[in-house]
Every structure is written in structure tokens, then in C-alpha cells.
Design a protein around this motif. Structure first.
Motif, PDB file in Angstrom:
ATOM      1  N   PRO A 122      32.218  10.873  -4.259  1.00 44.26           N
ATOM      2  CA  PRO A 122      32.796   9.530  -4.432  1.00 44.26           C
ATOM      3  C   PRO A 122      32.820   8.710  -3.132  1.00 44.26           C
ATOM      4  O   PRO A 122      33.167   7.523  -3.142  1.00 44.26           O
ATOM      5  CB  PRO A 122      34.207   9.821  -4.966  1.00 44.26           C
ATOM      6  N   ALA A 123      32.413   9.332  -2.018  1.00 44.05           N
ATOM      7  CA  ALA A 123      32.229   8.592  -0.766  1.00 44.05           C
ATOM      8  C   ALA A 123      31.332   7.374  -0.985  1.00 44.05           C
ATOM      9  O   ALA A 123      31.502   6.341  -0.336  1.00 44.05           O
ATOM     10  CB  ALA A 123      31.608   9.508   0.294  1.00 44.05           C
ATOM     11  N   LEU A 124      30.405   7.508  -1.926  1.00 46.57           N
ATOM     12  CA  LEU A 124      29.485   6.401  -2.227  1.00 46.57           C
ATOM     13  C   LEU A 124      30.250   5.123  -2.567  1.00 46.57           C
ATOM     14  O   LEU A 124      29.825   4.022  -2.262  1.00 46.57           O
ATOM     15  CB  LEU A 124      28.575   6.805  -3.397  1.00 46.57           C
ATOM     16  N   LEU A 125      31.393   5.276  -3.246  1.00 44.01           N
ATOM     17  CA  LEU A 125      32.224   4.127  -3.643  1.00 44.01           C
ATOM     18  C   LEU A 125      33.392   3.942  -2.678  1.00 44.01           C
ATOM     19  O   LEU A 125      34.343   3.232  -2.991  1.00 44.01           O
ATOM     20  CB  LEU A 125      32.783   4.336  -5.070  1.00 44.01           C
ATOM     21  N   ARG A 126      33.324   4.625  -1.556  1.00 43.59           N
ATOM     22  CA  ARG A 126      34.406   4.628  -0.560  1.00 43.59           C
ATOM     23  C   ARG A 126      35.700   5.152  -1.179  1.00 43.59           C
ATOM     24  O   ARG A 126      36.791   4.714  -0.862  1.00 43.59           O
ATOM     25  CB  ARG A 126      34.571   3.236   0.063  1.00 43.59           C
ATOM     26  N   GLN A 127      35.545   6.086  -2.116  1.00 41.72           N
ATOM     27  CA  GLN A 127      36.684   6.719  -2.793  1.00 41.72           C
ATOM     28  C   GLN A 127      36.637   8.225  -2.560  1.00 41.72           C
ATOM     29  O   GLN A 127      37.125   8.998  -3.389  1.00 41.72           O
ATOM     30  CB  GLN A 127      36.635   6.441  -4.301  1.00 41.72           C
ATOM     31  N   GLY A 128      36.017   8.632  -1.464  1.00 43.04           N
ATOM     32  CA  GLY A 128      35.894  10.061  -1.185  1.00 43.04           C
ATOM     33  C   GLY A 128      37.157  10.623  -0.561  1.00 43.04           C
ATOM     34  O   GLY A 128      38.100   9.905  -0.254  1.00 43.04           O
ATOM     35  N   VAL A 129      37.140  11.949  -0.396  1.00 43.99           N
ATOM     36  CA  VAL A 129      38.201  12.602   0.378  1.00 43.99           C
ATOM     37  C   VAL A 129      37.545  13.775   1.105  1.00 43.99           C
ATOM     38  O   VAL A 129      36.663  14.444   0.548  1.00 43.99           O
ATOM     39  CB  VAL A 129      39.406  13.029  -0.502  1.00 43.99           C
ATOM     40  N   THR A 199      31.249   4.633 -27.851  1.00 42.92           N
ATOM     41  CA  THR A 199      32.699   4.396 -27.931  1.00 42.92           C
ATOM     42  C   THR A 199      33.458   5.583 -27.336  1.00 42.92           C
ATOM     43  O   THR A 199      34.394   5.402 -26.547  1.00 42.92           O
ATOM     44  CB  THR A 199      33.115   4.186 -29.410  1.00 42.92           C
ATOM     45  N   ALA A 200      33.036   6.798 -27.699  1.00 41.96           N
ATOM     46  CA  ALA A 200      33.695   8.010 -27.153  1.00 41.96           C
ATOM     47  C   ALA A 200      33.586   8.022 -25.636  1.00 41.96           C
ATOM     48  O   ALA A 200      34.550   8.359 -24.926  1.00 41.96           O
ATOM     49  CB  ALA A 200      33.049   9.265 -27.753  1.00 41.96           C
ATOM     50  N   SER A 201      32.422   7.610 -25.125  1.00 40.18           N
ATOM     51  CA  SER A 201      32.204   7.597 -23.677  1.00 40.18           C
ATOM     52  C   SER A 201      33.117   6.570 -23.007  1.00 40.18           C
ATOM     53  O   SER A 201      33.785   6.870 -22.004  1.00 40.18           O
ATOM     54  CB  SER A 201      30.732   7.286 -23.412  1.00 40.18           C
ATOM     55  N   GLN A 202      33.188   5.360 -23.561  1.00 38.61           N
ATOM     56  CA  GLN A 202      34.048   4.324 -22.953  1.00 38.61           C
ATOM     57  C   GLN A 202      35.516   4.729 -22.984  1.00 38.61           C
ATOM     58  O   GLN A 202      36.252   4.522 -22.017  1.00 38.61           O
ATOM     59  CB  GLN A 202      33.880   3.003 -23.691  1.00 38.61           C
ATOM     60  N   LEU A 203      35.947   5.297 -24.109  1.00 35.43           N
ATOM     61  CA  LEU A 203      37.347   5.729 -24.220  1.00 35.43           C
ATOM     62  C   LEU A 203      37.660   6.802 -23.178  1.00 35.43           C
ATOM     63  O   LEU A 203      38.701   6.768 -22.514  1.00 35.43           O
ATOM     64  CB  LEU A 203      37.630   6.272 -25.622  1.00 35.43           C
ATOM     65  N   THR A 204      36.739   7.751 -23.027  1.00 33.47           N
ATOM     66  CA  THR A 204      36.952   8.853 -22.078  1.00 33.47           C
ATOM     67  C   THR A 204      36.992   8.334 -20.649  1.00 33.47           C
ATOM     68  O   THR A 204      37.909   8.663 -19.874  1.00 33.47           O
ATOM     69  CB  THR A 204      35.828   9.900 -22.217  1.00 33.47           C
ATOM     70  N   LEU A 205      35.986   7.525 -20.294  1.00 30.00           N
ATOM     71  CA  LEU A 205      35.886   7.063 -18.898  1.00 30.00           C
ATOM     72  C   LEU A 205      37.078   6.207 -18.497  1.00 30.00           C
ATOM     73  O   LEU A 205      37.661   6.388 -17.426  1.00 30.00           O
ATOM     74  CB  LEU A 205      34.592   6.257 -18.699  1.00 30.00           C
ATOM     75  N   GLN A 206      37.469   5.277 -19.372  1.00 29.58           N
ATOM     76  CA  GLN A 206      38.587   4.406 -19.008  1.00 29.58           C
ATOM     77  C   GLN A 206      39.894   5.206 -18.969  1.00 29.58           C
ATOM     78  O   GLN A 206      40.786   4.926 -18.163  1.00 29.58           O
ATOM     79  CB  GLN A 206      38.691   3.223 -19.992  1.00 29.58           C
ATOM     80  N   THR A 207      39.997   6.241 -19.809  1.00 26.33           N
ATOM     81  CA  THR A 207      41.186   7.094 -19.786  1.00 26.33           C
ATOM     82  C   THR A 207      41.253   7.884 -18.480  1.00 26.33           C
ATOM     83  O   THR A 207      42.316   7.993 -17.852  1.00 26.33           O
ATOM     84  CB  THR A 207      41.194   8.042 -21.004  1.00 26.33           C
ATOM     85  N   ALA A 208      40.088   8.408 -18.052  1.00 28.64           N
ATOM     86  CA  ALA A 208      40.047   9.159 -16.784  1.00 28.64           C
ATOM     87  C   ALA A 208      40.445   8.250 -15.625  1.00 28.64           C
ATOM     88  O   ALA A 208      41.279   8.617 -14.779  1.00 28.64           O
ATOM     89  CB  ALA A 208      38.644   9.728 -16.556  1.00 28.64           C
ATOM     90  N   LEU A 209      39.866   7.053 -15.605  1.00 31.01           N
ATOM     91  CA  LEU A 209      40.155   6.103 -14.528  1.00 31.01           C
ATOM     92  C   LEU A 209      41.627   5.696 -14.541  1.00 31.01           C
ATOM     93  O   LEU A 209      42.308   5.703 -13.504  1.00 31.01           O
ATOM     94  CB  LEU A 209      39.264   4.865 -14.703  1.00 31.01           C
ATOM     95  N   GLY A 210      42.128   5.358 -15.741  1.00 33.60           N
ATOM     96  CA  GLY A 210      43.520   4.923 -15.869  1.00 33.60           C
ATOM     97  C   GLY A 210      44.488   6.019 -15.468  1.00 33.60           C
ATOM     98  O   GLY A 210      45.473   5.776 -14.753  1.00 33.60           O
ATOM     99  N   ALA A 212      43.899   8.616 -13.453  1.00 37.71           N
ATOM    100  CA  ALA A 212      43.822   8.861 -11.998  1.00 37.71           C
ATOM    101  C   ALA A 212      44.566   7.766 -11.247  1.00 37.71           C
ATOM    102  O   ALA A 212      45.332   8.039 -10.322  1.00 37.71           O
ATOM    103  CB  ALA A 212      42.363   8.930 -11.551  1.00 37.71           C
ATOM    104  N   ARG A 213      44.363   6.512 -11.670  1.00 39.66           N
ATOM    105  CA  ARG A 213      45.049   5.407 -10.978  1.00 39.66           C
ATOM    106  C   ARG A 213      46.563   5.533 -11.134  1.00 39.66           C
ATOM    107  O   ARG A 213      47.314   5.292 -10.198  1.00 39.66           O
ATOM    108  CB  ARG A 213      44.585   4.062 -11.526  1.00 39.66           C
ATOM    109  N   MET A 214      47.007   5.907 -12.351  1.00 42.79           N
ATOM    110  CA  MET A 214      48.458   6.079 -12.572  1.00 42.79           C
ATOM    111  C   MET A 214      48.999   7.180 -11.680  1.00 42.79           C
ATOM    112  O   MET A 214      50.056   7.029 -11.053  1.00 42.79           O
ATOM    113  CB  MET A 214      48.741   6.465 -14.032  1.00 42.79           C
ATOM    114  N   ALA A 215      48.278   8.301 -11.622  1.00 43.97           N
ATOM    115  CA  ALA A 215      48.761   9.449 -10.834  1.00 43.97           C
ATOM    116  C   ALA A 215      48.842   9.095  -9.357  1.00 43.97           C
ATOM    117  O   ALA A 215      49.783   9.490  -8.668  1.00 43.97           O
ATOM    118  CB  ALA A 215      47.843  10.657 -11.052  1.00 43.97           C
ATOM    119  N   VAL A 216      47.865   8.299  -8.877  1.00 43.53           N
ATOM    120  CA  VAL A 216      47.872   7.900  -7.459  1.00 43.53           C
ATOM    121  C   VAL A 216      49.024   6.934  -7.187  1.00 43.53           C
ATOM    122  O   VAL A 216      49.716   7.045  -6.173  1.00 43.53           O
ATOM    123  CB  VAL A 216      46.509   7.259  -7.067  1.00 43.53           C
ATOM    124  N   ALA A 217      49.238   5.990  -8.112  1.00 45.64           N
ATOM    125  CA  ALA A 217      50.224   4.926  -7.865  1.00 45.64           C
ATOM    126  C   ALA A 217      51.655   5.371  -8.145  1.00 45.64           C
ATOM    127  O   ALA A 217      52.611   4.758  -7.659  1.00 45.64           O
ATOM    128  CB  ALA A 217      49.891   3.713  -8.737  1.00 45.64           C
TER     129      ALA A 217
END
Ligand SMILES: NC(=O)C1=CN([C@@H]2O[C@H](COP(=O)(O)OP(=O)(O)OC[C@H]3O[C@@H](n4cnc5c(N)ncnc54)[C@H](OP(=O)(O)O)[C@@H]3O)[C@@H](O)[C@H]2O)C=CC1
Ligand SMILES: O=C(O)[C@@H]1CCC=N1
Length: 272
Positions: A122-129, A199-210, A212-217
């Protein structure tokens, strides 16, 4: 980073992620060079990032302040032994290879300053660790250079013990692949439950992103966030019971243990 010159030896997946992140952070193309034996890789990285990519490793490192060793662990010894004669005093070596110890690198390159680190793609998106470990030869200015390099593409965390890099590799180095595996599995399961694949892909990806963002914030931990999704006798509880009935936590622990063990094994097999 304002005028640091960085050379990447090996321009594959991880080097391209780091180079992309550095360019996105505003590093001038002239500050970055790379080398790779593959003509196709050289043209691609050159075209995507606007940097010069050489066939010859020695050409790439001429004038570099920091040399990032980004080749596979299996070729590291040969690469270092070839490079040694072309190194100048004062150049900092940063290795991103899994399971190659500082002692091995210093055996192959001489007693030079070495920072061993474990970034992730994820360094590519400057979201690495990354986890970083420095040898005693690394000056405080070089420590700062290494930290700036890795923090340009995400979060950089210093470690006290080199051995902890096996655990970092298991958690975050390999970690993106575990999340991708979960994304693949959830998308496939959604499709089996009757959703169109897209649809399954969009639901999964946005859920993963959401999630992760919730857990970080969040100011509460992941267990509490999970509890808030899990209504008593509801749908989430049914799913979590199924996961835990199949020993989910043990599966994860064993997988990370396997990665850490493999990292230590690489050090044994490929070390000096
Ligand atoms: N991918 C990841 O998520 C992560 C990888 N790492 C570490 O990063 C390193 C690179 O991994 P990754 O980017 O995935 O691997 P890649 O195979 O994608 O990249 C390595 C590159 O090095 C090139 N190469 C081979 N021999 C030489 C040589 N003698 N001189 C210069 N370049 C050479 C390879 O060319 P060719 O293919 O033609 O052999 C390839 O393009 C590994 O040590 C890995 O442990 C660390 C963290 C995460
Ligand atoms: O799989 C590997 O060995 C490398 C190191 C961490 C991620 N990819």
C-alpha cells in the motif's frame, strides 16, 4: 528528502510501490534511479514514474545517498557481492528483503551502515506501514533519511530488536495479501448468495474500506466496534459464531506464525 538521491536495486512490485509513493509525495524524478535486468520492467517503471532505470546496478547507484536493495531474498547475496566494489563511503544501505539479516548484508557488503526494513505494497498509495531496524553504523542523519524514505509512503515504526522484523513481516509485510484473500472470499460468497459479481465486489470493497477507516478513526478498539455491529441473536452473531466455530482466531495465528517462521528460515537458508 528534499535533495536525497535514492537508487533502487530491483524495480519489481515493491520497488515500484515505493517509487510511486515517493513520486506522489513530490520527490523529483531526477532524485530517483533504479536498475533491473528485465527490459520490460525497465520500460514500464520508466514510463510510469518518469525515472531513469538502468540495466547495470553500478550505474544506478553512482551519486546515490541511499541504496534500496529491493531484489528477492534468493538473489540478494549475489547482488550484494557484485555491488560491493561500486559502493562509496557514506552511502546508506536500506534492505527491504524478507529474512535477510543485517549481519549477512554486512558480510556481503562490508561493515557499512544498514537499515533493514519491512514495508508493504500500500506504499503505492502512501498508505503503507513499515518496521525499521538500524545497525550501529547508521548515523542519526542516516536514520532520519531512512525514516523519511519510509514515512513518505506511510507510517514508519522503529524496532529495538532485529528479530522483531519476522513478526512485522508476518503482520504487515504479507498482511495486504490476507485482506485480499478475505476480499476474494467474501466476493465469491456474495455471488453464491445470488448477487451479481460486480455488486458483490463493490459491497465487499467498500465494506473493507469503511471498516478499516472506522477502526483507524475510532477511540474504541476493534472488539468494541465488532460488538456494535453484532445485534443479539442477529445476522452478524450467526456469522461470527460460524467463523469462531471454525477456529478463526487459531487459523489467523497459525498463518502469521507460518509467515514469521518462513522469514526466520530464509535468514538460515540464505544467510552467510
Ligand atoms: N511484494 C511485497 O509485498 C513485499 C516484498 N518485500 C521484499 O521486497 C523484495 C522484492 O520483492 P518484490 O518486489 O515482490 O519482487 P519482484 O520479483 O517483483 O522484484 C524484484 C526485481 O528484482 C529484479 N532483479 C533480479 N535480479 C536482479 C539483479 N541482479 N539486479 C537488479 N535487479 C534484479 C527482478 O527481475 P526478474 O524478475 O527479471 O528476476 C525483479 O524485477 C523481496 O526481497 C521481498 O522480500 C518486502 C515487503 C513487501
Ligand atoms: O511474500 C514475501 O516473501 C514478501 C515479503 C512480505 C511480502 N511479500
Amino acid at each position: 528528502m528534499s535533495d536525497t538521491r535514492i537508487a533502487f536495486i530491483g524495480a519489481g512490485n515493491m520497488a515500484a510501490s515505493l517509487i510511486g509513493g515517493l513520486r506522489a509525495q513530490g520527490l523529483d524524478a531526477k532524485q530517483i534511479r533504479a536498475s533491473d535486468p528485465g527490459a520490460e520492467t525497465r520500460s514500464r517503471v520508466q514510463a510510469e514514474h518518469g525515472i531513469e532505470v538502468f540495466e547495470d546496478n553500478a550505474q544506478a547507484i553512482a551519486d546515490a545517498d541511499v541504496i534500496v536493495l529491493a531484489v528477492k531474498p534468493q538473489v540478494m547475496k549475489a547482488v550484494c557481492q557484485d555491488l560491493q566494489a561500486s559502493l562509496r563511503d557514506g552511502q546508506l544501505i536500506v534492505s527491504i528483503a524478507a529474512g535477510i539479516t543485517c549481519a549477512s548484508l554486512q558480510d556481503w557488503l562490508g561493515a557499512r551502515p544498514v537499515v533493514r526494513c519491512m514495508p508493504n505494497t500500500p506504499a503505492l498509495l502512501r498508505q503503507g506501514v513499515s518496521g525499521l531496524y538500524a545497525t550501529a553504523e547508521v548515523s542519526s542523519a542516516q536514520r532520519q533519511q531512512a525514516e523519511q524514505l519510509l514515512s513518505a509512503v506511510g507510517t514508519a515504526l522503529w524496532l529495538d530488536q532485529e528479530q522483531q522484523l519476522d513478526a512485522v513481516t508476518a503482520v504487515s509485510g504479507s498482511g495486504p495479501a490476507y485482506f485480499f484473500l478475505l476480499i476474494e472470499a467474501m466476493t465469491a460468497a456474495g455471488e453464491k448468495l445470488g448477487l451479481p459479481r460486480e455488486t458483490a465486489s463493490q459491497l465487499t470493497l467498500q465494506t473493507a474500506l469503511g471498516a478499516a477507516r472506522m477502526a483507524v478513526a475510532s477511540d474504541v478498539d476493534a472488539a468494541e466496534l465488532r460488538r456494535r455491529v453484532t445485534s443479539p441473536a442477529g445476522t452478524t452473531e450467526a456469522a461470527i459464531k460460524s467463523f469462531q466455530g471454525n477456529a478463526f482466531e487459531a487459523i489467523v495465528e497459525q498463518a502469521l506464525q507460518a509467515a514469521a517462521t518462513r522469514s526466520a528460515e530464509l535468514a538460515e537458508q540464505l544467510g552467510k
